[in-house]
Design a protein around this motif. Structure first.
Motif, mmCIF file in Angstrom:
data_model
loop_
_atom_site.group_PDB
_atom_site.id
_atom_site.type_symbol
_atom_site.label_atom_id
_atom_site.label_comp_id
_atom_site.label_asym_id
_atom_site.label_seq_id
_atom_site.Cartn_x
_atom_site.Cartn_y
_atom_site.Cartn_z
ATOM 1 N N SER A 104 -0.516 -9.406 8.254
ATOM 2 C CA SER A 104 -1.337 -8.476 7.640
ATOM 3 C C SER A 104 -1.796 -9.341 6.383
ATOM 4 O O SER A 104 -1.285 -9.262 5.856
ATOM 5 N N HIS A 152 -4.917 -8.111 4.953
ATOM 6 C CA HIS A 152 -5.240 -7.231 4.112
ATOM 7 C C HIS A 152 -4.203 -6.941 2.911
ATOM 8 O O HIS A 152 -4.356 -6.591 1.833
ATOM 9 N N GLU A 153 -2.782 -6.525 3.540
ATOM 10 C CA GLU A 153 -2.293 -6.059 2.845
ATOM 11 C C GLU A 153 -1.405 -7.232 2.178
ATOM 12 O O GLU A 153 -0.893 -6.917 1.032
ATOM 13 N N LYS A 199 -2.581 4.080 9.253
ATOM 14 C CA LYS A 199 -1.493 3.255 9.319
ATOM 15 C C LYS A 199 -0.685 3.808 9.375
ATOM 16 O O LYS A 199 0.567 3.420 8.678
ATOM 17 N N ASP A 227 -7.429 -4.437 8.561
ATOM 18 C CA ASP A 227 -8.231 -3.605 7.938
ATOM 19 C C ASP A 227 -9.150 -2.978 7.975
ATOM 20 O O ASP A 227 -10.626 -3.083 7.541
ATOM 21 N N HIS A 273 -11.133 0.387 7.315
ATOM 22 C CA HIS A 273 -11.723 0.919 6.554
ATOM 23 C C HIS A 273 -12.472 2.019 6.582
ATOM 24 O O HIS A 273 -13.655 2.414 6.712
ATOM 25 N N ARG A 275 -6.134 0.982 11.688
ATOM 26 C CA ARG A 275 -5.716 -0.436 11.394
ATOM 27 C C ARG A 275 -5.942 -1.152 12.803
ATOM 28 O O ARG A 275 -6.050 -0.444 13.777
#
Lengths: 370, 216
Positions: free
Chosen positions: A175, A177-178, B74, B89, B91, B182
């Motif tokens: 991940s 983005h995280e 999420k 992500d 968005h 996601r």
């Protein structure tokens, strides 16, 4: 042998092949008890795949568990401080919660190598992990990471324990983005964050990934170790099956060095998991190194040919048929190499290659799927 | 022939938006726009096979390998923690996981806090991090009713605009975590279709970035 093998389920067939494979490389069969004192697992919960353990009180009042893991039992009983190596393999059943949350019996084959480990021994275990996957399917991949390298990159970030734990969780999910969110604003060095993000996304064979690690500071020794492994694994003829993937992590309190997971096409989750666990040995008061892996045979039930016949030939006969004639018909069909089920009336729905009727000593084919 | 990528799309408005992005990113599928009773739609040319599933089931389809990739909120990932890669992500479908309660609510630390929620894991993790003792009341819908009728002190739920809360004299008291859609992938599929899945992720990321740029 081939006809005997055909009578086995895919996971049984694989298990036999694995035992033979490990035996050919000098791994000795090791049998552990079904039960262990619960305390062993309570002290090492994070080493387990799941922290749920099936417990019961023994007749002497001790809290016992149906073993959720084999490695801990082997380490506990291993002789310590002896020269040389202990090479052990096992075929055991472990008890863990399944997807629905209820406990399941999971057949597992695996091996453990304990003692003074050298590069050859580590590569032999990696080679056996690849060969184990090949015993299941031609389409297989062994993901490999080096936790020493990962720890060095993490140390360069000066992150606190909680942030490190968050970083590892994000890496395990790939991940990006995280990971950026966790690292940004934590006062971490931009270059360190960039390297961490690059490391998370690296996924490829030795020859494509190792050159990209050359620019990482402080990891030269680990890269050299991985290069030496690549060389030996190429000599074993298995390097092409290995994919370096640094999103694969392990608990740094237990594992050190290489950690790996195996996948075969068609199984939705990993079918093999292993690594070098010197730190676990230390926690259990042992003074040598250790590496091993387990193959999860429950994942193999649904692999392979989906249309399986119950029997090649279903032989039907009436109640007034002479039993000797039935026997002769069965013998005739068997002599053609067919599996035969003889019965009066069709009964259960069976998947048969042929349905035959015996009438007054004469065979008549009623249906065939050939 | 290249293997197809199986894509689990969440039914509803979010899924329609995601499909539009996938189609514009080079994964069109004309069959999915034909009304009918078919459940699976594929386009061999673009190498995709789409199917609509209940949003909360997408993660299960992907984790169990029935889908190679999927799009999921999420909130579902945090609640069920499936063993999947979370590649992007999007968005989209943005909202917040919040603690909400009566506007006049004051937490009494001497009492166990009663929390009504559809997301027991998220609620338990959040309050465990604060060492707060709670009593989880698992509900399946109409969560906002619980504090109004005295069933719970607060709720843990998704808040999009907060309109439903306000109409019922409730307020979002704390934000636990921001939520958005996601792109996830099955770990085994990723091993055997690495390039195809990465290419899809990159193409979708590009489209999402362009879309965000336009909205600025």
């Amino acid at each position: 042998m081939e006809s005997l093998e055909s009578a086995l389920r895919p996971e049984e067939r694989t298990s036999l092949r694995l035992r033979s494979l490990y035996g050919r490389h000098g791994y000795r069969q090791y049998k552990v008890s079904k039960f262990e004192e619960y305390d062993l697992y309570a002290r090492n919960k994070r080493f387990l795949v799941s922290d749920s353990v099936l417990t019961f009180t023994d007749t002497d009042g001790r809290l016992m568990a149906l073993k959720p893991d084999v490695t801990l039992s082997i380490i506990k009983n291993a002789k310590d401080g002896e020269p040389g190596l202990q090479k052990l393999c096992y075929h055991e059943t472990v008890y863990r919660p399944g997807g629905s949350g209820t406990f399941r019996e999971i057949p597992q084959d695996g091996l453990e190598c304990l003692g003074d480990l050298d590069l050859y021994t580590v590569c032999e275990v990696l080679m056996l992990a690849v060969r184990s996957l090949e015993a299941i399917s031609d389409r297989c991949v062994l993901n490999l990471t080096h936790l020493g390298l990962l720890e060095t990159v993490l140390d360069g970030l000066t992150a606190d324990d909680a942030t490190r734990a968050s970083i590892l969780r994000c890496m395990a999910r790939k991940s990006r983005h995280e990971l950026e969110t966790v690292c940004t604003g934590g006062g971490m060095d931009d270059e360190g964050i960039r390297r961490l993000l690059e490391l998370t996304e690296l996924h490829g064979q030795f020859d494509t990934v190792l050159p990209r690690l050359q620019s990482f500071p402080g990891v030269e020794a680990y890269v050299a170790e991985l290069e030496a492994m690549a060389d030996l694994l190429a000599d074993w003829g298995v390097a092409d099956r290995v994919v370096l993937d640094f999103s694969l992590t392990g608990d740094l309190d237990y594992y050190s060095g290489v950690v790996f997971q195996g996948y075969v096409d068609g199984a939705p989750a990993r079918v093999l998991s292993g690594g070098r666990y010197d730190k676990l040995m230390e926690r259990l008061g042992k003074h040598s190194g250790a590496i091993g892996f387990a193959v999860y045979l429950d994942q193999l039930e649904r692999l392979g040919n989906a249309t399986v016949r119950d029997v090649d030939a279903l032989l039907l006969y009436d109640e007034d048929e002479d039993p000797k004639q039935v026997l002769q018909a069965v013998k005739l069909l068997r002599s053609n190499g067919k599996t035969v089920r003889a019965q009066r009336g069709r009964g259960d729905a069976l998947a048969c290659g042929q349905v035959l009727q015996l009438k007054n000593g004469r065979l008549e084919i009623l249906a065939t799927d050939d | 022939m290249q293997p197809m990528i199986n894509v689990a799309l969440p039914k509803g408005r979010l899924g329609e938006k995601v499909l539009a992005i996938l189609e514009s990113a080079g994964y069109p599928c004309p069959a999915i726009h034909d009304p009918g009773r078919r459940l699976i739609f594929e386009n061999e040319e673009s190498g995709v096979r789409y199917f609509w599933v209940k949003p909360s089931d997408v993660a299960i389809y992907v984790e169990r390998g029935a889908a190679d990739v999927g799009v999921v909120g999420k909130d579902i990932l945090l609640e069920y923690q499936p063993d999947v890669y979370e590649l992007l992500d999007l968005h989209m479908g943005k909202c917040r996981m919040c603690v909400a309660g009566p506007k006049t609510f004051r937490d009494d630390p001497e009492k166990t806090l009663r929390v009504a929620t559809k997301f027991p894991h998220i609620a338990r993790d959040y309050y465990a991090g604060r060492s707060r003792e709670i009593d989880i009341i698992k509900l399946n819908g109409s969560i906002e009713l619980a504090p109004i009728l005295g069933l719970s002190d607060v709720i843990v739920d998704i808040v999009e605009t907060g309109a439903t809360l306000r109409e019922n004299d409730l307020d979002a008291l704390e934000t636990i975590v921001p939520i958005s859609a996601r792109l996830i992938a099955n770990k085994s599929s990723y091993q055997f279709q690495t390039e195809a899945i990465r290419a899809m992720g990159d193409a979708v990321a590009q489209r999402v970035a362009q879309r965000e740029e336009k909205e600025k």
